[in-house]
Motif scaffolding. Sequence first.
Motif, PDB file in Angstrom:
ATOM      1  N   LYS A  35      -1.244  -9.325  12.705  1.00  0.00           N
ATOM      2  CA  LYS A  35      -2.549  -9.111  12.082  1.00  0.00           C
ATOM      3  C   LYS A  35      -3.637  -9.884  12.811  1.00  0.00           C
ATOM      4  N   THR A  36      -4.710  -9.165  13.067  1.00  0.00           N
ATOM      5  CA  THR A  36      -5.877  -9.818  13.659  1.00  0.00           C
ATOM      6  C   THR A  36      -6.659 -10.478  12.531  1.00  0.00           C
ATOM      7  N   LEU A  37      -7.637 -11.273  12.909  1.00  0.00           N
ATOM      8  CA  LEU A  37      -8.505 -11.897  11.912  1.00  0.00           C
ATOM      9  C   LEU A  37      -9.220 -10.826  11.094  1.00  0.00           C
ATOM     10  N   ALA A  38      -9.610  -9.717  11.732  1.00  0.00           N
ATOM     11  CA  ALA A  38     -10.275  -8.608  11.027  1.00  0.00           C
ATOM     12  C   ALA A  38      -9.327  -7.979  10.007  1.00  0.00           C
ATOM     13  N   ASP A  39      -8.033  -7.810  10.384  1.00  0.00           N
ATOM     14  CA  ASP A  39      -7.044  -7.258   9.444  1.00  0.00           C
ATOM     15  C   ASP A  39      -6.889  -8.165   8.230  1.00  0.00           C
ATOM     16  N   LYS A  40      -6.795  -9.455   8.471  1.00  0.00           N
ATOM     17  CA  LYS A  40      -6.641 -10.415   7.366  1.00  0.00           C
ATOM     18  C   LYS A  40      -7.862 -10.387   6.456  1.00  0.00           C
ATOM     19  N   PHE A  41      -9.046 -10.278   7.049  1.00  0.00           N
ATOM     20  CA  PHE A  41     -10.272 -10.212   6.249  1.00  0.00           C
ATOM     21  C   PHE A  41     -10.287  -8.931   5.420  1.00  0.00           C
ATOM     22  N   ARG A  42      -9.906  -7.792   6.029  1.00  0.00           N
ATOM     23  CA  ARG A  42      -9.863  -6.508   5.313  1.00  0.00           C
ATOM     24  C   ARG A  42      -8.891  -6.600   4.134  1.00  0.00           C
ATOM     25  N   ASP A  43      -7.723  -7.225   4.337  1.00  0.00           N
ATOM     26  CA  ASP A  43      -6.754  -7.409   3.255  1.00  0.00           C
ATOM     27  C   ASP A  43      -7.337  -8.276   2.145  1.00  0.00           C
ATOM     28  N   TRP A  44      -8.037  -9.339   2.515  1.00  0.00           N
ATOM     29  CA  TRP A  44      -8.643 -10.249   1.537  1.00  0.00           C
ATOM     30  C   TRP A  44      -9.685  -9.507   0.707  1.00  0.00           C
ATOM     31  N   VAL A  45     -10.513  -8.697   1.363  1.00  0.00           N
ATOM     32  CA  VAL A  45     -11.541  -7.911   0.654  1.00  0.00           C
ATOM     33  C   VAL A  45     -10.871  -6.918  -0.292  1.00  0.00           C
ATOM     34  N   ALA A  46      -9.817  -6.230   0.193  1.00  0.00           N
ATOM     35  CA  ALA A  46      -9.119  -5.254  -0.645  1.00  0.00           C
ATOM     36  C   ALA A  46      -8.532  -5.918  -1.884  1.00  0.00           C
ATOM     37  N   LYS A  47      -7.944  -7.094  -1.718  1.00  0.00           N
ATOM     38  CA  LYS A  47      -7.376  -7.811  -2.868  1.00  0.00           C
ATOM     39  C   LYS A  47      -8.470  -8.215  -3.844  1.00  0.00           C
ATOM     40  N   ARG A  48      -9.590  -8.669  -3.327  1.00  0.00           N
ATOM     41  CA  ARG A  48     -10.718  -9.078  -4.198  1.00  0.00           C
ATOM     42  C   ARG A  48     -11.261  -7.891  -4.987  1.00  0.00           C
ATOM     43  N   ARG A  49     -11.233  -6.707  -4.405  1.00  0.00           N
ATOM     44  CA  ARG A  49     -11.751  -5.500  -5.071  1.00  0.00           C
ATOM     45  C   ARG A  49     -10.709  -4.853  -5.975  1.00  0.00           C
ATOM     46  N   GLY A  50      -9.497  -5.393  -5.977  1.00  0.00           N
ATOM     47  CA  GLY A  50      -8.447  -4.833  -6.820  1.00  0.00           C
ATOM     48  C   GLY A  50      -7.805  -3.595  -6.235  1.00  0.00           C
ATOM     49  N   GLN A  51      -7.897  -3.416  -4.928  1.00  0.00           N
ATOM     50  CA  GLN A  51      -7.294  -2.254  -4.266  1.00  0.00           C
ATOM     51  C   GLN A  51      -5.870  -2.605  -3.848  1.00  0.00           C
ATOM     52  N   PHE A  52      -4.943  -2.314  -4.723  1.00  0.00           N
ATOM     53  CA  PHE A  52      -3.553  -2.656  -4.472  1.00  0.00           C
ATOM     54  C   PHE A  52      -2.721  -1.389  -4.443  1.00  0.00           C
ATOM     55  N   ASP A  53      -1.547  -1.494  -3.863  1.00  0.00           N
ATOM     56  CA  ASP A  53      -0.624  -0.363  -3.943  1.00  0.00           C
ATOM     57  C   ASP A  53       0.093  -0.422  -5.297  1.00  0.00           C
ATOM     58  N   HIS A  54       1.134   0.404  -5.463  1.00  0.00           N
ATOM     59  CA  HIS A  54       1.814   0.538  -6.756  1.00  0.00           C
ATOM     60  C   HIS A  54       2.448  -0.752  -7.257  1.00  0.00           C
ATOM     61  N   GLU A  55       2.703  -1.724  -6.381  1.00  0.00           N
ATOM     62  CA  GLU A  55       3.334  -2.969  -6.828  1.00  0.00           C
ATOM     63  C   GLU A  55       2.334  -4.108  -6.946  1.00  0.00           C
ATOM     64  N   GLY A  56       1.044  -3.802  -6.760  1.00  0.00           N
ATOM     65  CA  GLY A  56       0.049  -4.850  -6.871  1.00  0.00           C
ATOM     66  C   GLY A  56      -0.046  -5.721  -5.638  1.00  0.00           C
ATOM     67  N   ASP A  57       0.395  -5.211  -4.510  1.00  0.00           N
ATOM     68  CA  ASP A  57       0.361  -5.983  -3.285  1.00  0.00           C
ATOM     69  C   ASP A  57       0.054  -5.025  -2.139  1.00  0.00           C
ATOM     70  N   ILE A  58      -0.412  -5.555  -1.038  1.00  0.00           N
ATOM     71  CA  ILE A  58      -0.685  -4.738   0.134  1.00  0.00           C
ATOM     72  C   ILE A  58       0.466  -4.938   1.103  1.00  0.00           C
ATOM     73  N   HIS A  59       1.093  -3.836   1.500  1.00  0.00           N
ATOM     74  CA  HIS A  59       2.215  -3.898   2.437  1.00  0.00           C
ATOM     75  C   HIS A  59       1.743  -3.464   3.810  1.00  0.00           C
ATOM     76  N   PRO A  60       2.294  -4.063   4.856  1.00  0.00           N
ATOM     77  CA  PRO A  60       1.891  -3.668   6.199  1.00  0.00           C
ATOM     78  C   PRO A  60       2.304  -2.237   6.528  1.00  0.00           C
ATOM     79  N   GLU A  61       1.611  -1.663   7.515  1.00  0.00           N
ATOM     80  CA  GLU A  61       1.952  -0.330   7.997  1.00  0.00           C
ATOM     81  C   GLU A  61       3.398  -0.340   8.472  1.00  0.00           C
ATOM     82  N   GLY A  62       4.132   0.738   8.201  1.00  0.00           N
ATOM     83  CA  GLY A  62       5.534   0.808   8.598  1.00  0.00           C
ATOM     84  C   GLY A  62       6.483   0.339   7.516  1.00  0.00           C
ATOM     85  N   THR A  63       5.932   0.034   6.330  1.00  0.00           N
ATOM     86  CA  THR A  63       6.759  -0.375   5.195  1.00  0.00           C
ATOM     87  C   THR A  63       7.391   0.864   4.568  1.00  0.00           C
ATOM     88  N   TYR A  64       8.652   0.761   4.204  1.00  0.00           N
ATOM     89  CA  TYR A  64       9.353   1.852   3.529  1.00  0.00           C
ATOM     90  C   TYR A  64       9.663   1.429   2.102  1.00  0.00           C
TER      91      TYR A  64
END
Length: 179
Positions: free
Chosen positions: A99-128
Amino acid sequence: MRIRIKKVRDDIPTPSYAYKGDSGYDLIAGEDKVIEPGQTVKIPTGLAFEIAEGYELQVRPRSGVTSKTKLRVQLGTVDSNFRGEVSVIVDNVTEVKRKTLADKFRDWVAKRRGQFDHEGDIHPEGTYVVEKGTRIAQGVIAPVVQARFLSVPKGVELDVTSRGESGFGSSGVKSKEGE
């Protein structure tokens, strides 16, 4: 051959062969599992087997899983004297993207806005997400031969063969014409 099974988890179907002549039967996921890139997880099958002495249950990959995903089922052996729940070891060989610094920032913003996947967490690309009931591996019942090992005394050589001590890759990679 009859093999007794114990259903350790609810709603697990009895194993069966898909086609006459199949050597393997499907092993299914007994629960949901999330497998992120680079992770290795054990997926329980919900089943315990009573394998007769002189036989083993071999856990093998399913060709569809291997050819269509980055999930790799590890070969496994279930000995005849094991009576616990059988699990399947699965690796997610998706290349781990740093993860780049931009990726980490995007994840932080998504968490702050409540944008989570079905488990309430953000999983990296390539997650099954392997869901309960997914046919994840296959089981094969095979005979076992136990060897008796004899140590040779110092100075005594093993029988000589044309291959000798030539190991990995010693026979080459390309096929030989006319053979």
